[in-house]
Design an enzyme around this catalytic site. Structure first.
Site, PDB file in Angstrom:
ATOM      1  N   ASN A  49     -23.466 -50.811  44.533  1.00  0.00           N
ATOM      2  CA  ASN A  49     -24.659 -49.994  44.286  1.00  0.00           C
ATOM      3  C   ASN A  49     -25.916 -50.763  44.673  1.00  0.00           C
ATOM      4  OD1 ASN A  49     -23.987 -51.618  42.022  1.00  0.00           O
ATOM      5  ND2 ASN A  49     -25.241 -50.370  40.651  1.00  0.00           N
ATOM      6  N   VAL A  50     -26.876 -50.022  45.206  1.00  0.00           N
ATOM      7  CA  VAL A  50     -28.137 -50.607  45.659  1.00  0.00           C
ATOM      8  C   VAL A  50     -29.268 -49.808  45.021  1.00  0.00           C
ATOM      9  CG1 VAL A  50     -29.570 -51.221  47.650  1.00  0.00           C
ATOM     10  CG2 VAL A  50     -27.064 -51.252  47.860  1.00  0.00           C
ATOM     11  N   GLU A  62     -19.807 -46.113  45.476  1.00  0.00           N
ATOM     12  CA  GLU A  62     -18.774 -45.283  46.106  1.00  0.00           C
ATOM     13  C   GLU A  62     -19.285 -44.664  47.405  1.00  0.00           C
ATOM     14  OE1 GLU A  62     -19.811 -45.285  43.005  1.00  0.00           O
ATOM     15  OE2 GLU A  62     -18.339 -44.473  41.613  1.00  0.00           O
ATOM     16  N   CYS A  93     -19.727 -40.790  39.624  1.00  0.00           N
ATOM     17  CA  CYS A  93     -20.697 -39.776  39.201  1.00  0.00           C
ATOM     18  C   CYS A  93     -20.435 -38.468  39.964  1.00  0.00           C
ATOM     19  CB  CYS A  93     -22.123 -40.266  39.435  1.00  0.00           C
ATOM     20  SG  CYS A  93     -22.656 -40.176  41.147  1.00  0.00           S
TER      21      CYS A  93
HETATM   22  N1  THU Z   1     -23.526 -46.058  39.842  1.00  0.00           N
HETATM   23  C1  THU Z   1     -22.600 -46.234  40.830  1.00  0.00           C
HETATM   24  O1  THU Z   1     -22.702 -47.164  41.643  1.00  0.00           O
HETATM   25  N2  THU Z   1     -21.575 -45.358  40.901  1.00  0.00           N
HETATM   26  C2  THU Z   1     -21.402 -44.286  40.085  1.00  0.00           C
HETATM   27  O2  THU Z   1     -20.501 -43.485  40.290  1.00  0.00           O
HETATM   28  C3  THU Z   1     -22.304 -44.082  38.948  1.00  0.00           C
HETATM   29  C4  THU Z   1     -23.471 -44.987  38.864  1.00  0.00           C
HETATM   30  C5  THU Z   1     -24.653 -46.989  39.766  1.00  0.00           C
HETATM   31  C6  THU Z   1     -25.988 -46.371  40.102  1.00  0.00           C
HETATM   32  C7  THU Z   1     -26.933 -47.258  39.342  1.00  0.00           C
HETATM   33  O3  THU Z   1     -27.259 -48.364  40.159  1.00  0.00           O
HETATM   34  C8  THU Z   1     -26.143 -47.766  38.163  1.00  0.00           C
HETATM   35  O4  THU Z   1     -24.774 -47.460  38.439  1.00  0.00           O
HETATM   36  C9  THU Z   1     -26.519 -47.125  36.834  1.00  0.00           C
HETATM   37  O5  THU Z   1     -26.534 -45.753  36.911  1.00  0.00           O
END
Ligand code: THU
Length: 134
Positions: A49-50, A62, A93
């Site tokens: 995640n970025v 993802e 998500c």
């Molecule tokens: N996040 C993900 O990388 N994948 C998901 O399916 C849900 C949330 C990340 C986004 C954000 O950087 C952090 O988790 C908190 O929401």
């Protein structure tokens, strides 16, 4: 947590995701996530995640992994793997479910526990039973 399987088959992928968690850029939520997409012929593409200080611009791990695979020319996925800093399995998500469901083969989503000892498995049609289509 329902349907937890002992993780003896995906240890190498878990280890790769564990290492990648340090590359996750999550200074705001501090919730680090790493993901991998496995193509039907066994190639792996990774993502983290970025986040951004303009919060909605944040991109999930993802989707980064899916976009990496598509960029390399792959669009058929057999599995998506997810690891976060949480001790519990982290489900994708809603937005990521829709993006994963775009591509064929109804991939399994493998959600590791934080220590990698177990995983939960659901296929994407279970996680998103009525995807948007037109
Ligand atoms: N996040 C993900 O990388 N994948 C998901 O399916 C849900 C949330 C990340 C986004 C954000 O950087 C952090 O988790 C908190 O929401």
């Amino acid at each position: 947590m329902s349907d937890l399987y002992k993780n003896i088959e995906f240890k190498e992928i878990y280890n790769n995701l564990k290492k990648l968690l340090v590359n996750s850029y999550a200074p705001y939520s501090k919730f680090h996530v790493a993901a991998a997409v496995e193509t039907e012929d066994g190639k792996l593409f990774y993502g983290v995640n970025v986040e951004n200080m303009s919060y909605p611009l944040t991109m999930c791990a993802e989707r980064v992994a899916v976009f990496n695979a598509v960029t390399a020319g792959y669009k058929k996925f057999s599995r998506v793997y997810i690891l976060s800093i949480s001790s519990k399995p982290t489900p994708p998500c809603g937005a990521c479910r829709q993006v994963i469901a775009e591509f064929p083969d109804n991939p399994d989503i493998i959600m590791f526990t934080g220590d990698g000892e177990y995983y939960e498995k659901k296929n994407i049609s279970e996680l998103l039973p009525l995807q948007f289509e037109f």
